[in-house]
Design a protein around this motif. Structure first.
Motif, PDB file in Angstrom:
ATOM      1  N   TRP A   5     -11.669   6.923   1.386  1.00 51.40           N
ATOM      2  CA  TRP A   5     -10.509   7.521   2.047  1.00 51.40           C
ATOM      3  C   TRP A   5     -10.365   7.020   3.473  1.00 51.40           C
ATOM      4  CZ3 TRP A   5      -8.814  13.120   0.666  1.00 51.40           C
ATOM      5  CH2 TRP A   5      -8.660  13.226  -0.720  1.00 51.40           C
ATOM      6  N   GLY A  23      -7.595   4.721   4.085  1.00 46.99           N
ATOM      7  CA  GLY A  23      -6.245   5.272   4.101  1.00 46.99           C
ATOM      8  C   GLY A  23      -5.807   5.810   5.442  1.00 46.99           C
ATOM      9  N   CYS A  29      -4.202   5.140   0.628  1.00 45.32           N
ATOM     10  CA  CYS A  29      -5.191   4.682  -0.347  1.00 45.32           C
ATOM     11  C   CYS A  29      -4.555   4.264  -1.667  1.00 45.32           C
ATOM     12  CB  CYS A  29      -6.228   5.783  -0.619  1.00 45.32           C
ATOM     13  SG  CYS A  29      -7.244   6.210   0.811  1.00 45.32           S
ATOM     14  N   GLU A  82       0.833  -1.195   0.000  1.00 41.30           N
ATOM     15  CA  GLU A  82       0.000   0.000   0.000  1.00 41.30           C
ATOM     16  C   GLU A  82       0.864   1.238   0.000  1.00 41.30           C
ATOM     17  OE1 GLU A  82      -2.716  -0.047   3.185  1.00 41.30           O
ATOM     18  OE2 GLU A  82      -3.735  -1.880   2.573  1.00 41.30           O
TER      19      GLU A  82
END
Length: 581
Positions: free
Chosen positions: A555, A558, A401, A318
């Motif tokens: 979001w 994230g 994200c 990620e």
């Protein structure tokens, strides 16, 4: 660095004594080390280490001048000194050593004791504690002690070989004193390494002298054959020798001055203060977590040989990428460093550049899918073109994200990556092409020689490419879209804003919406509020529209683990729950 470095010695007749100390002076020199018009011998000793240059001047005064200077100093009385200079470093007429730092106009002055009475008291107390009560196990090694009133001390005790001493060794310490506790603790690794080097050099010189003396006249056998005499009487007849005698180095104090002066200079230059405007951002926290994970993985790679993974599926992390290379060379850094490393190879230079290349409508569709968390697929022969596109598009999302596979020979599912680069021959499943949760950018060879005017003279020309953006759910031109997308487009179309200013606008917009994400996460995940209250909250946040809600939910993935664990560990008190009911 506003500190004092001192060499201390434990005398068996007088106890702990300060032998030599170096201090920093920002004001004119004291009288004892004045650099005015004094006739005498000048000896230059220059040391250059780590880009630091200093000159040390050794001036010899007449005995009268040295005596007057010594009498005004706050040091111990002459009657307390060892007869054989075991408690003394510089002779009575020696004015000390001075180093001038031309860069900062700071002077480093070395004496046996500080001339200022208050500093003398602080150094004296630190010396006594370092060689009496504040000692690490084994009586040799580093230790930290101190308080706000008398300063904080980094002390490193050690032994020096002496064939005439009890136990054939004498006890010394090097101490660093300053009032800033945090600064001194942060400097521990640096001070430990450098001071340990000075100690090793002193012990090495003393060991050579000790071995030579033992070879010529072994003291152990001589003591065994000597009749027993009271210890005090024996020690009074055998005063401690000076450190210059133990090391057989007449320039010892000049060398220690240059070492201590460089230590103060280098330790003050290695740490700089940085003004933080607030708490770290979510991107910063996520990057710190990823770096910690990568460090653990690299340690695992170093500890054992790992079997080669199948090359059918590229690795994904990620916010970062892993290519099919060795662990040492495959780790991709964060966005900024990656952009610098590929600046010459990059094709898309900014979001504004991409918008001008793709066109306003195509860019809006692409940006909408990026912000919603849908899968963005690029098909092109030029791998660097795809990399530069992802490098630009990822700036619109929080770091947590972003999941990128820069280039692959087969299609990867959306749960593995939201940015996927493919070669032109790769077949994409039909349900993906018709899905409303994916957007495809095909890079084809242009049929016309020039599709748009060149924006940069030094970049690789894009005139030979044609970009076709398609999706199963194209964004209608009259659709409002998420609020942040409209603000991004407004910043990109404003020609009065430079590219750097637009980048800062993106940072501010992302942080603004990440704050809304934090509120929504706590409200829904931690407090478990009903949907009606959630809708009211979204209205207050100005994010009640459908696209804004989808953006906030995406979001939310994230958010950093640190923030999530902090909120999830927060337990509401029973009184607050009862009052709500």
């Amino acid at each position: 660095m506003n500190a004092i470095v001192a060499l201390c010695h434990f005398c068996e007749l007088h106890g702990p004594r300060t032998l030599f100390c170096t201090e920093v002076l920002h004001s004119p020199l004291p009288q004892g080390a004045s650099s005015g018009d004094i006739s005498g011998q000048n000896e230059q000793a220059e040391e250059e280490e780590g880009g630091i240059q200093m000159s040390s001047r050794i001036r010899s005064h007449s005995p009268a001048e040295g005596a007057s200077a010594d009498s005004s100093s706050p040091g111990p009385k002459k009657s307390d000194m060892c007869e054989a200079s075991g408690c003394r470093s510089l002779a009575g007429g020696h004015p000390g050593y001075v180093s001038h730092d031309k860069e900062t106009s700071i002077k480093y002055v070395s004496h046996q004791h500080p001339n200022h009475p208050q500093l003398f008291s602080i150094v004296r107390q630190a010396c006594v504690r370092s060689l009496s009560c504040e000692v690490c196990p084994g009586r040799e090694g580093p230790i930290f002690f101190g308080d706000e009133q008398h300063g904080f001390v980094f002390s490193h005790t050690f032994f020096i070989k002496d064939s005439l001493a009890r136990g054939f060794q004498r006890w010394y310490s090097i101490i660093t004193i300053m009032m800033d506790r945090i600064y001194l603790i942060n400097s521990w690794p640096f001070l430990l390494g450098k001071i340990r080097g000075i100690i090793d050099e002193l012990q090495g010189k003393a060991l050579k002298v000790f071995e030579a003396e033992q070879y010529g006249c072994p003291q152990r056998a001589q003591r065994m054959n000597t009749a027993f005499t009271p210890f005090l009487h024996q020690r009074n007849g055998n005063a401690a020798r000076s450190l210059t005698s133990l090391t057989n180095d007449e320039n010892l104090w000049a060398c220690l001055h240059t070492s201590f002066a460089w230590l103060l200079k280098a330790c003050g230059s290695r740490l700089t203060e940085k003004l933080l405007e607030g708490a770290p951002t979510e991107d910063t926290l996520v990057q710190m977590e990823k770096l910690a994970d990568l460090k653990e993985e690299s340690e695992g790679w170093d500890g054992s040989e790992e079997e080669e993974k199948p090359s059918s599926q590229p690795d994904v992390v990620e916010g970062q990428e892993l290519s099919k290379c060795s662990p040492e060379t495959s780790l991709m850094p964060d966005c900024n460093s990656w952009n610098v490393a590929h600046r010459r190879l990059s094709v898309f230079r900014s979001l504004r550049h991409m918008r001008q290349v793709l066109g306003a409508s195509a860019f809006r569709m692409l940006a909408w899918h990026v912000l919603m968390g849908n899968q963005v697929i690029w098909k092109a022969r030029d791998m660097e073109l795809v990399r530069s596109a992802f490098d630009v598009l990822r700036t619109m999302l929080p770091v947590g994200c972003v999941r990128i596979i820069p280039y692959s020979d087969q299609y990867e599912e959306a749960y593995r990556c939201n940015f996927l680069g493919l070669s032109p021959h790769v077949q994409i499943p039909s349900h993906i092409l018709s899905s409303e949760f994916a957007v495809l950018v095909e890079v084809r060879t242009a049929t016309r020689s020039s599709l748009y005017p060149a924006l940069f003279d030094d970049e690789q020309s894009l005139n030979k490419y044609e970009f076709v953006v398609t999706s199963g759910s194209p964004v209608a031109a009259d659709r409002v879209g998420p609020t942040i997308l409209n603000k991004i487009e407004a910043a990109l179309t404003n020609q009065n804003l430079s590219v750097d200013v637009v980048e800062q606008c993106l940072v501010c917009l992302k942080e603004e919406w990440m704050n809304k994400v934090k509120v929504l996460f706590k409200f829904t995940k931690v407090d478990s509020r009903p949907k009606e209250d959630t809708q009211k909250l979204l209205s207050i946040l100005g994010a009640a529209e459908e696209d804004n809600v989808k953006l906030l939910k995406f979001w939310m993935t994230g958010l950093s683990k640190t923030y999530k664990s902090h909120l999830m560990s927060t337990v509401r008190s029973p009184t607050s729950s009862e009052s709500r009911n």
